[in-house]
Design a protein around this motif. Sequence first.
Motif, PDB file in Angstrom:
ATOM      1  N   THR A  45       0.829  -1.205   0.000  1.00 10.23           N
ATOM      2  CA  THR A  45       0.000   0.000   0.000  1.00 10.23           C
ATOM      3  C   THR A  45       0.864   1.255   0.000  1.00 10.23           C
ATOM      4  O   THR A  45       0.594   2.206  -0.744  1.00 10.23           O
ATOM      5  CB  THR A  45      -0.939   0.006   1.220  1.00 10.23           C
ATOM      6  OG1 THR A  45      -1.740  -1.174   1.182  1.00 10.23           O
ATOM      7  CG2 THR A  45      -1.838   1.223   1.221  1.00 10.23           C
ATOM      8  N   ASP A  51      -3.707  -3.093  -5.612  1.00 12.91           N
ATOM      9  CA  ASP A  51      -4.214  -4.371  -6.103  1.00 12.91           C
ATOM     10  C   ASP A  51      -3.399  -5.531  -5.546  1.00 12.91           C
ATOM     11  O   ASP A  51      -3.946  -6.561  -5.134  1.00 12.91           O
ATOM     12  CB  ASP A  51      -4.228  -4.395  -7.630  1.00 12.91           C
ATOM     13  CG  ASP A  51      -2.885  -4.004  -8.233  1.00 12.91           C
ATOM     14  OD1 ASP A  51      -2.077  -3.365  -7.538  1.00 12.91           O
ATOM     15  OD2 ASP A  51      -2.649  -4.339  -9.416  1.00 12.91           O
ATOM     16  N   VAL A  52      -2.097  -5.361  -5.483  1.00 14.09           N
ATOM     17  CA  VAL A  52      -1.235  -6.394  -4.907  1.00 14.09           C
ATOM     18  C   VAL A  52      -1.478  -6.492  -3.402  1.00 14.09           C
ATOM     19  O   VAL A  52      -1.479  -7.589  -2.831  1.00 14.09           O
ATOM     20  CB  VAL A  52       0.249  -6.094  -5.207  1.00 14.09           C
ATOM     21  CG1 VAL A  52       1.153  -7.169  -4.637  1.00 14.09           C
ATOM     22  CG2 VAL A  52       0.477  -5.958  -6.700  1.00 14.09           C
ATOM     23  N   LEU A  54      -4.296  -5.938  -1.807  1.00 15.54           N
ATOM     24  CA  LEU A  54      -5.547  -6.672  -1.580  1.00 15.54           C
ATOM     25  C   LEU A  54      -5.365  -8.170  -1.788  1.00 15.54           C
ATOM     26  O   LEU A  54      -5.902  -8.984  -1.032  1.00 15.54           O
ATOM     27  CB  LEU A  54      -6.648  -6.135  -2.493  1.00 15.54           C
ATOM     28  CG  LEU A  54      -7.201  -4.772  -2.111  1.00 15.54           C
ATOM     29  CD1 LEU A  54      -8.153  -4.270  -3.190  1.00 15.54           C
ATOM     30  CD2 LEU A  54      -7.908  -4.845  -0.776  1.00 15.54           C
ATOM     31  N   SER A  55      -4.609  -8.535  -2.797  1.00 12.84           N
ATOM     32  CA  SER A  55      -4.320  -9.956  -3.021  1.00 12.84           C
ATOM     33  C   SER A  55      -3.539 -10.536  -1.849  1.00 12.84           C
ATOM     34  O   SER A  55      -3.804 -11.659  -1.403  1.00 12.84           O
ATOM     35  CB  SER A  55      -3.519 -10.138  -4.312  1.00 12.84           C
ATOM     36  OG  SER A  55      -4.252  -9.712  -5.415  1.00 12.84           O
TER      37      SER A  55
END
Length: 89
Positions: A45, A51-52, A54-55
């Motif tokens: 973050t 996106d990474v 959240l994954s």
Amino acid sequence: MTNALTVIALLLTAVTATTAALTRDPVRQAAVLALLGLCLALLFTVLQAPDVALSQLGVGSAITPLLILLTVRRVRRQEQSEERPDRTE
């Protein structure tokens, strides 16, 4: 300010990863691994990769530790059932 957050996130990740590697008990290791997933999500973050992040939250903080805990539980159950003598005599 961004550099300071990056350094803090990197230090947290390094300390948590080292702790996970040095932990011997699989249950505690799964808990530390979940914390490591949170630290990595924070790092991603800060590095502007939401996106990474959240994954990583889903896989690294939830699914992987859960699979480790389920595997440890199953192995311990099998070990206990092998230690008990059969009463079919």
